[in-house]
Design a protein around this motif. Structure first.
Motif, PDB file in Angstrom:
ATOM      1  N   ARG A  81      40.629 101.198 114.908  1.00 56.75           N
ATOM      2  CA  ARG A  81      39.695 100.592 113.967  1.00 56.75           C
ATOM      3  C   ARG A  81      38.590 101.602 113.678  1.00 56.75           C
ATOM      4  O   ARG A  81      37.922 102.073 114.592  1.00 56.75           O
ATOM      5  CB  ARG A  81      39.110  99.300 114.527  1.00 56.75           C
ATOM      6  N   ALA A  82      38.416 101.948 112.416  1.00 59.27           N
ATOM      7  CA  ALA A  82      37.433 102.966 112.039  1.00 59.27           C
ATOM      8  C   ALA A  82      36.057 102.306 111.910  1.00 59.27           C
ATOM      9  O   ALA A  82      35.848 101.487 111.026  1.00 59.27           O
ATOM     10  CB  ALA A  82      37.836 103.609 110.719  1.00 59.27           C
ATOM     11  N   GLU A  83      35.151 102.661 112.808  1.00 62.57           N
ATOM     12  CA  GLU A  83      33.813 102.062 112.776  1.00 62.57           C
ATOM     13  C   GLU A  83      32.761 103.039 112.262  1.00 62.57           C
ATOM     14  O   GLU A  83      31.770 102.642 111.666  1.00 62.57           O
ATOM     15  CB  GLU A  83      33.399 101.586 114.184  1.00 62.57           C
ATOM     16  N   ALA A  84      32.970 104.338 112.526  1.00 61.12           N
ATOM     17  CA  ALA A  84      31.988 105.335 112.096  1.00 61.12           C
ATOM     18  C   ALA A  84      32.695 106.664 111.891  1.00 61.12           C
ATOM     19  O   ALA A  84      33.802 106.854 112.377  1.00 61.12           O
ATOM     20  CB  ALA A  84      30.899 105.490 113.156  1.00 61.12           C
ATOM     21  N   SER A  85      32.064 107.571 111.156  1.00 57.10           N
ATOM     22  CA  SER A  85      32.642 108.900 110.979  1.00 57.10           C
ATOM     23  C   SER A  85      32.598 109.652 112.308  1.00 57.10           C
ATOM     24  O   SER A  85      31.723 109.412 113.130  1.00 57.10           O
ATOM     25  CB  SER A  85      31.847 109.690 109.932  1.00 57.10           C
ATOM     26  N   GLY A  86      33.542 110.541 112.487  1.00 58.63           N
ATOM     27  CA  GLY A  86      33.551 111.288 113.736  1.00 58.63           C
ATOM     28  C   GLY A  86      34.742 112.225 113.790  1.00 58.63           C
ATOM     29  O   GLY A  86      35.427 112.454 112.791  1.00 58.63           O
ATOM     30  N   VAL A  87      34.958 112.778 114.977  1.00 62.12           N
ATOM     31  CA  VAL A  87      36.036 113.742 115.157  1.00 62.12           C
ATOM     32  C   VAL A  87      37.051 113.180 116.143  1.00 62.12           C
ATOM     33  O   VAL A  87      36.692 112.703 117.217  1.00 62.12           O
ATOM     34  CB  VAL A  87      35.478 115.097 115.662  1.00 62.12           C
ATOM     35  N   LEU A  88      38.316 113.231 115.725  1.00 57.06           N
ATOM     36  CA  LEU A  88      39.402 112.817 116.605  1.00 57.06           C
ATOM     37  C   LEU A  88      39.932 114.061 117.308  1.00 57.06           C
ATOM     38  O   LEU A  88      40.248 115.059 116.658  1.00 57.06           O
ATOM     39  CB  LEU A  88      40.513 112.181 115.789  1.00 57.06           C
ATOM     40  N   ALA A  89      40.017 114.015 118.636  1.00 57.37           N
ATOM     41  CA  ALA A  89      40.551 115.148 119.394  1.00 57.37           C
ATOM     42  C   ALA A  89      41.836 114.702 120.077  1.00 57.37           C
ATOM     43  O   ALA A  89      41.848 113.733 120.834  1.00 57.37           O
ATOM     44  CB  ALA A  89      39.533 115.618 120.424  1.00 57.37           C
ATOM     45  N   PHE A  90      42.931 115.417 119.747  1.00 57.29           N
ATOM     46  CA  PHE A  90      44.233 115.096 120.317  1.00 57.29           C
ATOM     47  C   PHE A  90      44.561 116.135 121.372  1.00 57.29           C
ATOM     48  O   PHE A  90      44.362 117.334 121.134  1.00 57.29           O
ATOM     49  CB  PHE A  90      45.319 115.133 119.245  1.00 57.29           C
ATOM     50  N   ALA A  91      45.069 115.701 122.523  1.00 53.92           N
ATOM     51  CA  ALA A  91      45.435 116.667 123.562  1.00 53.92           C
ATOM     52  C   ALA A  91      46.762 116.277 124.184  1.00 53.92           C
ATOM     53  O   ALA A  91      47.001 115.113 124.507  1.00 53.92           O
ATOM     54  CB  ALA A  91      44.347 116.722 124.628  1.00 53.92           C
ATOM     55  N   TRP A  92      47.631 117.268 124.307  1.00 61.83           N
ATOM     56  CA  TRP A  92      48.919 117.081 124.971  1.00 61.83           C
ATOM     57  C   TRP A  92      48.917 117.950 126.221  1.00 61.83           C
ATOM     58  O   TRP A  92      48.653 119.169 126.139  1.00 61.83           O
ATOM     59  CB  TRP A  92      50.064 117.534 124.080  1.00 61.83           C
ATOM     60  N   ASP A  93      49.186 117.363 127.378  1.00 63.95           N
ATOM     61  CA  ASP A  93      49.254 118.120 128.626  1.00 63.95           C
ATOM     62  C   ASP A  93      50.644 117.967 129.210  1.00 63.95           C
ATOM     63  O   ASP A  93      51.251 116.899 129.101  1.00 63.95           O
ATOM     64  CB  ASP A  93      48.237 117.573 129.631  1.00 63.95           C
ATOM     65  N   ALA A 129      38.223 106.399 105.383  1.00 61.63           N
ATOM     66  CA  ALA A 129      38.544 105.005 105.665  1.00 61.63           C
ATOM     67  C   ALA A 129      37.294 104.181 105.434  1.00 61.63           C
ATOM     68  O   ALA A 129      36.181 104.707 105.528  1.00 61.63           O
ATOM     69  CB  ALA A 129      39.024 104.854 107.104  1.00 61.63           C
ATOM     70  N   THR A 130      37.480 102.901 105.127  1.00 64.26           N
ATOM     71  CA  THR A 130      36.297 102.045 104.985  1.00 64.26           C
ATOM     72  C   THR A 130      35.958 101.461 106.354  1.00 64.26           C
ATOM     73  O   THR A 130      36.837 101.331 107.213  1.00 64.26           O
ATOM     74  CB  THR A 130      36.557 100.909 103.976  1.00 64.26           C
ATOM     75  N   ARG A 131      34.677 101.143 106.546  1.00 62.57           N
ATOM     76  CA  ARG A 131      34.230 100.648 107.846  1.00 62.57           C
ATOM     77  C   ARG A 131      35.002  99.385 108.238  1.00 62.57           C
ATOM     78  O   ARG A 131      35.162  98.479 107.428  1.00 62.57           O
ATOM     79  CB  ARG A 131      32.721 100.359 107.787  1.00 62.57           C
ATOM     80  N   GLY A 132      35.512  99.384 109.467  1.00 57.40           N
ATOM     81  CA  GLY A 132      36.241  98.217 109.958  1.00 57.40           C
ATOM     82  C   GLY A 132      37.731  98.238 109.648  1.00 57.40           C
ATOM     83  O   GLY A 132      38.490  97.411 110.140  1.00 57.40           O
ATOM     84  N   GLU A 133      38.155  99.211 108.837  1.00 61.41           N
ATOM     85  CA  GLU A 133      39.574  99.310 108.464  1.00 61.41           C
ATOM     86  C   GLU A 133      40.415  99.768 109.663  1.00 61.41           C
ATOM     87  O   GLU A 133      39.977 100.610 110.446  1.00 61.41           O
ATOM     88  CB  GLU A 133      39.703 100.323 107.316  1.00 61.41           C
ATOM     89  N   VAL A 134      41.608  99.194 109.773  1.00 61.46           N
ATOM     90  CA  VAL A 134      42.523  99.649 110.831  1.00 61.46           C
ATOM     91  C   VAL A 134      43.370 100.775 110.250  1.00 61.46           C
ATOM     92  O   VAL A 134      44.079 100.576 109.264  1.00 61.46           O
ATOM     93  CB  VAL A 134      43.404  98.489 111.337  1.00 61.46           C
ATOM     94  N   ILE A 135      43.239 101.956 110.818  1.00 63.94           N
ATOM     95  CA  ILE A 135      43.976 103.099 110.277  1.00 63.94           C
ATOM     96  C   ILE A 135      45.115 103.478 111.220  1.00 63.94           C
ATOM     97  O   ILE A 135      45.041 103.266 112.426  1.00 63.94           O
ATOM     98  CB  ILE A 135      43.057 104.329 110.054  1.00 63.94           C
TER      99      ILE A 135
END
Lengths: 106, 242
Positions: free
Chosen positions: A78-90, A12-18
């Motif tokens: 909003r994508a501001e920086a690279s990173g890791v998305l962690a999804f959790a379902w409880d 994604a480009t910086r500032g893009e809403v994904i």
């Protein structure tokens, strides 16, 4: 183990809403339905979904009995920086499922 | 609005556009449901396809069959089976292969692993047109007889709704032509993936008739006929239906 379908844009480009889309395999048994013998089926639902971006909570949902099987959740970020998305379902009966996806922001 | 203006021009338009062949239930669904079926990340049936893919590798199916070689297989079923001297459906073939060649314990037809395997195999043929097995003419004739036979306490035949009244409405629901091209499919009403046999059972009990036993010669004949009348429709597995 539950199966999931998660769609996160690879870049994604910086500032893009994904848009992020998640789908998880789960019966979401309401706790109100009787079985063939007339006994109530024990409630078995996902109660909470969270999405953390580099350990920062970015989206959270509380789920209840009226939600259909295989809950599908979609949200934007909003994508501001690279990173890791962690999804959790409880959920009930110590249900927990965690998935991670990398997001590269250019 | 006159009845002609309300209903008359739609079939006419369909005729002009050349849509005279079989129509998949997909076409009469709401745009939202169609989008759900098209989107592989939103179609809950894909969860079963993934499960089937894992089972296919784990259960040893992949030792003989390459997934790519399964393309087109589901579009040819039900097929003629020389050993049985009659039709065999995809579920029957998978069960037979598992038990006789792979030496695995039998899986019930409607069990989750069986549906998952079946949806994985059928998914490989998505988009390919149904090409009925020419050797099954006899079974199809018997299936057509069952399709047109009145049954149950409501004394209805399949044809009365799914041929004569197809495209109309039963209360709030569309009456589809009843084509089997998306099975196993995810039905919102079931909140799960289910087989064609399950759908037929729903229709049979709906008219208060005794359902055909899954895998019985009568059920296979009806299935052969349904695939015969859907010839040319693309396989949609896993389809989504209301």
């Amino acid at each position: 183990m539950a199966r999931t379908l998660i769609r996160v844009p690879a870049t994604a480009t910086r500032g893009e809403v994904i848009e992020i889309r998640t789908l998880i395999q789960h019966p979401m048994e309401t706790g109100y339905r009787p079985d063939a013998a007339g006994r109530l089926l024990v409630r078995d639902i996902i109660t909470r979904f969270t999405c953390h971006f580099d350990n920062r909570l970015v989206f959270e949902a509380m789920l209840h009995s009226a939600i259909a099987a295989n809950p599908y959740l979609t949200f934007t970020l909003r994508a501001e920086a690279s990173g890791v998305l962690a999804f959790a379902w409880d959920g009930d009966h110590d249900f927990r499922h965690v998935e991670t996806r990398a997001l590269t922001v250019t | 609005m006159s009845p002609w203006r309300r209903q008359g021009w739609l079939p006419l338009l369909a005729l002009l556009l050349g849509a005279a062949g079989p129509r998949s239930g997909f076409e009469t669904m709401t745009p939202e449901l169609q989008a759900m079926q098209r989107d592989d990340a939103g179609n809950p049936g894909m969860l079963s396809v993934l499960e089937g893919e894992a089972l296919f590798a784990r259960e040893g199916c992949a030792a003989c069959h390459a997934a790519a070689a399964l393309r087109g297989v589901a579009a040819r079923y039900p097929a003629h089976d020389a050993a049985r001297g009659g039709p065999i459906d995809l579920a029957g073939r998978i069960a037979e292969c598992r038990e006789q060649r792979a030496g695995r314990p039998p899986l019930p037809r409607e069990s989750q692993p069986m549906l998952a395997l079946q949806s994985f195999v059928a998914h490989q043929s998505r988009g390919l047109p149904i090409t009925p097995d020419p050797r099954l003419a006899e079974a199809r004739a018997e299936g057509e007889r069952l399709f047109r036979e009145r049954r149950g306490q409501l004394n209805l035949s399949c044809a009365q709704c799914h041929e004569t009244l197809a495209g109309g409405r039963l209360a709030g629901a569309n009456i589809p032509e009843g084509h089997p091209n998306g099975y196993p499919l995810y039905r919102l009403e079931w909140q799960a993936l289910g087989s064609l046999q399950r759908r037929l059972r729903g229709c049979f009990t709906g008219v208060r008739a005794e359902p055909l036993a899954p895998g019985s010669p009568a059920a296979l004949a009806l299935e052969a006929y349904l695939f015969g009348r859907a010839a040319g429709l693309p396989i949609e597995t896993p389809a989504v239906r209301p």
